[in-house]
Motif scaffolding. Structure first.
Motif, PDB file in Angstrom:
ATOM      1  N   LEU A   1       0.833  -1.133   0.094  1.00 42.15           N
ATOM      2  CA  LEU A   1      -0.086  -0.065   0.049  1.00 42.15           C
ATOM      3  C   LEU A   1       1.022   1.350  -0.084  1.00 42.15           C
ATOM      4  O   LEU A   1       1.811   1.160   0.714  1.00 42.15           O
ATOM      5  CB  LEU A   1      -0.953  -0.085   1.206  1.00 42.15           C
ATOM      6  N   SER A   2       0.380   2.371  -0.709  1.00 42.32           N
ATOM      7  CA  SER A   2       1.245   3.524  -0.614  1.00 42.32           C
ATOM      8  C   SER A   2       0.239   4.628  -0.218  1.00 42.32           C
ATOM      9  O   SER A   2      -1.171   4.596  -0.479  1.00 42.32           O
ATOM     10  CB  SER A   2       1.641   3.812  -2.099  1.00 42.32           C
ATOM     11  N   CYS A   3       0.588   5.656   0.307  1.00 42.66           N
ATOM     12  CA  CYS A   3       0.192   6.982   0.613  1.00 42.66           C
ATOM     13  C   CYS A   3       0.898   8.167   0.455  1.00 42.66           C
ATOM     14  O   CYS A   3       1.746   8.164   0.751  1.00 42.66           O
ATOM     15  CB  CYS A   3      -0.347   6.746   2.170  1.00 42.66           C
ATOM     16  N   ALA A   4       0.437   8.651  -0.696  1.00 45.29           N
ATOM     17  CA  ALA A   4       0.912  10.144  -1.316  1.00 45.29           C
ATOM     18  C   ALA A   4       0.303  11.239  -0.519  1.00 45.29           C
ATOM     19  O   ALA A   4      -0.889  11.531  -0.431  1.00 45.29           O
ATOM     20  CB  ALA A   4       0.611  10.246  -2.680  1.00 45.29           C
ATOM     21  N   ALA A   5       1.203  11.913   0.238  1.00 42.02           N
ATOM     22  CA  ALA A   5       0.927  13.131   0.964  1.00 42.02           C
ATOM     23  C   ALA A   5       1.057  14.511   0.459  1.00 42.02           C
ATOM     24  O   ALA A   5       2.007  14.539  -0.540  1.00 42.02           O
ATOM     25  CB  ALA A   5       1.530  13.096   2.362  1.00 42.02           C
ATOM     26  N   SER A   6       0.076  15.454   0.395  1.00 38.33           N
ATOM     27  CA  SER A   6       0.332  16.665  -0.175  1.00 38.33           C
ATOM     28  C   SER A   6      -0.341  17.635   1.020  1.00 38.33           C
ATOM     29  O   SER A   6      -1.091  17.438   1.602  1.00 38.33           O
ATOM     30  CB  SER A   6      -0.656  17.129  -1.393  1.00 38.33           C
TER      31      SER A   6
END
Length: 123
Positions: A20-25
């Motif tokens: 799983l990946s979680c891209a933060a902005s």
């Protein structure tokens, strides 16, 4: 505005793996505690793994020993490698972020949440 966007969920057979990946902005992963939680239908949201600002990791629950949490500061992203998956691991998996550098398991401690990514494990 903080956004956490999970990806990588899907359907796998028992014994399989997912990352799983979680891209933060709007939030810098190197600045605070981040974690992965999961919630199965009819159950409370539960912690899976956390990683502090300094990179210290912690695990809890039935996935302990089968998952690895990591982050990439350059990509501003959080990851969860899951191995030896079981049907009981089926749930929605959420990425969470805190403004604090320390980590706690209480979901209320986290300030920001992603929309979740579904993981379904078949026998």
């Amino acid at each position: 505005q903080v956004q956490l966007v999970e990806s990588g969920g899907g359907s796998v057979q028992a014994g399989g793996s997912l990352r799983l990946s979680c891209a933060a902005s709007g939030y810098t992963v190197s600045n605070g505690c981040m974690g992965w939680f999961r919630q199965a239908p009819g159950k409370q949201r539960e912690g899976v793994a956390t990683i502090t600002k300094a990179g210290t990791t912690a695990y809890t629950g039935s996935l302990k020993g089968r998952v690895t949490i990591s982050k990439d500061n350059a990509k501003n992203s959080l990851y969860l490698q899951m191995n030896s998956l079981k049907p009981e691991d089926t749930a929605m998996y959420y990425c969470a972020a805190s403004n604090d550098r320390f980590c706690f398991w209480n979901p209320q401690y986290f300030n920001y949440w992603g929309q979740g990514t579904q993981v379904t494990v078949s026998s």
